[in-house]
Scaffold this motif. Structure first.
Motif, mmCIF file in Angstrom:
data_model
loop_
_atom_site.group_PDB
_atom_site.id
_atom_site.type_symbol
_atom_site.label_atom_id
_atom_site.label_comp_id
_atom_site.label_asym_id
_atom_site.label_seq_id
_atom_site.Cartn_x
_atom_site.Cartn_y
_atom_site.Cartn_z
ATOM 1 N N VAL A 146 0.404 -1.063 -0.107
ATOM 2 C CA VAL A 146 -0.052 -0.272 0.409
ATOM 3 C C VAL A 146 0.696 1.405 0.042
ATOM 4 C CG1 VAL A 146 -1.681 1.394 1.254
ATOM 5 C CG2 VAL A 146 -2.202 -1.533 1.294
ATOM 6 N N ILE A 147 2.023 1.121 0.848
ATOM 7 C CA ILE A 147 2.627 2.606 0.917
ATOM 8 C C ILE A 147 3.395 2.411 -0.696
ATOM 9 C CG2 ILE A 147 4.286 3.546 2.242
ATOM 10 C CD1 ILE A 147 3.463 1.928 4.580
ATOM 11 N N LEU A 148 3.851 1.667 -0.711
ATOM 12 C CA LEU A 148 4.382 1.411 -2.196
ATOM 13 C C LEU A 148 3.981 2.618 -3.390
ATOM 14 C CD1 LEU A 148 7.013 -1.227 -1.463
ATOM 15 C CD2 LEU A 148 8.334 0.996 -1.458
ATOM 16 N N ALA B 170 3.057 0.162 -10.173
ATOM 17 C CA ALA B 170 2.882 -0.451 -9.520
ATOM 18 C C ALA B 170 3.653 -2.114 -9.679
ATOM 19 C CB ALA B 170 0.743 -0.973 -10.306
ATOM 20 N N ILE B 171 4.149 -2.126 -10.803
ATOM 21 C CA ILE B 171 5.251 -3.238 -11.000
ATOM 22 C C ILE B 171 6.287 -3.139 -10.246
ATOM 23 C CG2 ILE B 171 6.387 -3.962 -12.075
ATOM 24 C CD1 ILE B 171 5.186 -3.836 -14.578
ATOM 25 N N MET B 172 6.955 -1.836 -9.865
ATOM 26 C CA MET B 172 7.594 -1.528 -8.555
ATOM 27 C C MET B 172 7.727 -1.788 -7.550
ATOM 28 S SD MET B 172 10.051 1.235 -10.556
ATOM 29 C CE MET B 172 8.589 2.460 -10.392
ATOM 30 N N ALA B 173 6.370 -1.389 -7.458
ATOM 31 C CA ALA B 173 5.699 -1.250 -6.142
ATOM 32 C C ALA B 173 5.218 -2.859 -5.157
ATOM 33 C CB ALA B 173 4.405 -0.933 -5.281
ATOM 34 N N ALA C 72 6.677 -5.580 -6.344
ATOM 35 C CA ALA C 72 8.327 -6.118 -6.671
ATOM 36 C C ALA C 72 8.597 -6.115 -5.365
ATOM 37 C CB ALA C 72 9.300 -5.590 -7.574
ATOM 38 N N GLY C 73 8.969 -4.896 -4.612
ATOM 39 C CA GLY C 73 9.387 -4.306 -3.716
ATOM 40 C C GLY C 73 9.150 -4.592 -2.533
ATOM 41 N N SER C 74 7.824 -4.534 -2.112
ATOM 42 C CA SER C 74 6.965 -5.148 -1.589
ATOM 43 C C SER C 74 6.896 -6.947 -0.967
ATOM 44 C CB SER C 74 5.113 -4.488 -1.600
ATOM 45 O OG SER C 74 4.712 -5.375 -2.233
ATOM 46 N N ILE C 75 7.121 -7.798 -1.819
ATOM 47 C CA ILE C 75 7.320 -8.766 -2.207
ATOM 48 C C ILE C 75 8.768 -9.376 -1.203
ATOM 49 C CG2 ILE C 75 7.485 -11.451 -3.411
ATOM 50 C CD1 ILE C 75 5.104 -9.871 -5.217
ATOM 51 N N LEU C 76 9.968 -8.174 -1.502
ATOM 52 C CA LEU C 76 11.324 -8.386 -1.486
ATOM 53 C C LEU C 76 10.820 -7.978 0.595
ATOM 54 C CD1 LEU C 76 13.938 -8.838 -1.949
ATOM 55 C CD2 LEU C 76 13.983 -6.148 -1.843
ATOM 56 N N LEU C 77 10.354 -7.209 0.107
ATOM 57 C CA LEU C 77 10.494 -6.690 1.874
ATOM 58 C C LEU C 77 9.472 -6.821 2.633
ATOM 59 C CD1 LEU C 77 9.866 -3.220 1.376
ATOM 60 C CD2 LEU C 77 12.102 -3.948 2.548
ATOM 61 N N ASN C 78 8.260 -8.050 2.166
ATOM 62 C CA ASN C 78 7.886 -8.898 2.843
ATOM 63 C C ASN C 78 8.646 -10.563 3.246
ATOM 64 O OD1 ASN C 78 5.356 -7.844 3.560
ATOM 65 N ND2 ASN C 78 4.598 -7.843 1.505
ATOM 66 N N TRP C 79 9.853 -10.541 2.475
ATOM 67 C CA TRP C 79 10.512 -11.780 2.186
ATOM 68 C C TRP C 79 11.638 -11.759 3.073
ATOM 69 C CZ3 TRP C 79 15.433 -11.955 0.590
ATOM 70 C CH2 TRP C 79 15.881 -13.847 0.616
ATOM 71 N N ILE C 80 12.133 -10.694 3.277
ATOM 72 C CA ILE C 80 13.068 -10.127 4.312
ATOM 73 C C ILE C 80 12.536 -9.953 5.842
ATOM 74 C CG2 ILE C 80 14.487 -8.260 5.511
ATOM 75 C CD1 ILE C 80 14.939 -7.114 2.275
ATOM 76 N N VAL C 81 11.494 -9.569 6.101
ATOM 77 C CA VAL C 81 10.276 -9.149 7.558
ATOM 78 C C VAL C 81 10.868 -10.345 7.682
ATOM 79 C CG1 VAL C 81 8.607 -9.077 8.065
ATOM 80 C CG2 VAL C 81 9.789 -7.494 7.364
ATOM 81 N N ARG D 97 -2.248 -9.741 -4.921
ATOM 82 C CA ARG D 97 -0.953 -8.596 -5.162
ATOM 83 C C ARG D 97 -0.708 -7.413 -5.901
ATOM 84 N NH1 ARG D 97 2.639 -9.457 -0.521
ATOM 85 N NH2 ARG D 97 2.035 -11.372 0.140
ATOM 86 N N ALA D 98 -0.975 -8.460 -8.147
ATOM 87 C CA ALA D 98 -0.921 -7.268 -8.656
ATOM 88 C C ALA D 98 -1.632 -6.769 -8.627
ATOM 89 C CB ALA D 98 -0.502 -7.464 -9.693
ATOM 90 N N GLY D 99 -2.985 -6.691 -8.265
ATOM 91 C CA GLY D 99 -4.390 -5.963 -9.058
ATOM 92 C C GLY D 99 -4.612 -5.059 -7.798
ATOM 93 N N ALA D 100 -4.392 -5.789 -6.763
ATOM 94 C CA ALA D 100 -3.834 -4.417 -5.204
ATOM 95 C C ALA D 100 -2.935 -3.336 -5.880
ATOM 96 C CB ALA D 100 -3.775 -4.507 -4.285
ATOM 97 N N ALA D 101 -1.872 -3.918 -6.356
ATOM 98 C CA ALA D 101 -0.941 -3.005 -6.721
ATOM 99 C C ALA D 101 -1.489 -1.474 -7.778
ATOM 100 C CB ALA D 101 0.064 -3.594 -7.018
#
Length: 107
Positions: free
Chosen positions: A24-26, A44-47, A49-58, A80-84
């Motif tokens: 949501v934030i990205l 949306a594509i960058m958000a 990818a970034g959110s999946i990466l951040l979620n994976w790290i967390v 996630r893509a539709g929401a992005a």
């Protein structure tokens, strides 16, 4: 062929992927910064990818999270893509509505 195949992930989990705070934030920030409508899709594509990466790290660190990403857990990329796209479009719309997203006039 009258049988209905139920999804492997319950529908109750899908909103967690759509309302993931990182996503949501990205998406809102990148959509807000987009100066053309076509760039909303890129935002949306960058958000995504970034959110999946951040979620994976967390998740890898072991912190509890609303939308964890792991090998065993569901990714729900279409959700996630539709929401992005929707969140980025909302950010773009807010920027246009407030007047901050107007292109700069050339002198």
């Amino acid at each position: 062929m009258d049988t209905v195949i139920t999804p492997s992930v319950p529908f109750d989990v899908w909103p967690l992927a759509a309302f993931d705070p990182f996503l949501v934030i990205l998406a809102l920030v990148l959509g807000f910064k987009a100066d053309q409508l076509g760039k909303v899709v890129l935002a949306a594509i960058m958000a995504l990818a970034g959110s999946i990466l951040l979620n994976w790290i967390v998740t890898a660190v072991g912190l509890p999270w609303i939308a964890p990403v792991s090998r065993e857990g569901p990714l729900l990329i279409p959700v996630r893509a539709g929401a992005a796209v929707l969140w980025a479009a909302l950010g773009y719309g807010v920027a246009r509505w407030t007047g901050r997203g107007r292109p700069k006039e050339r002198a």
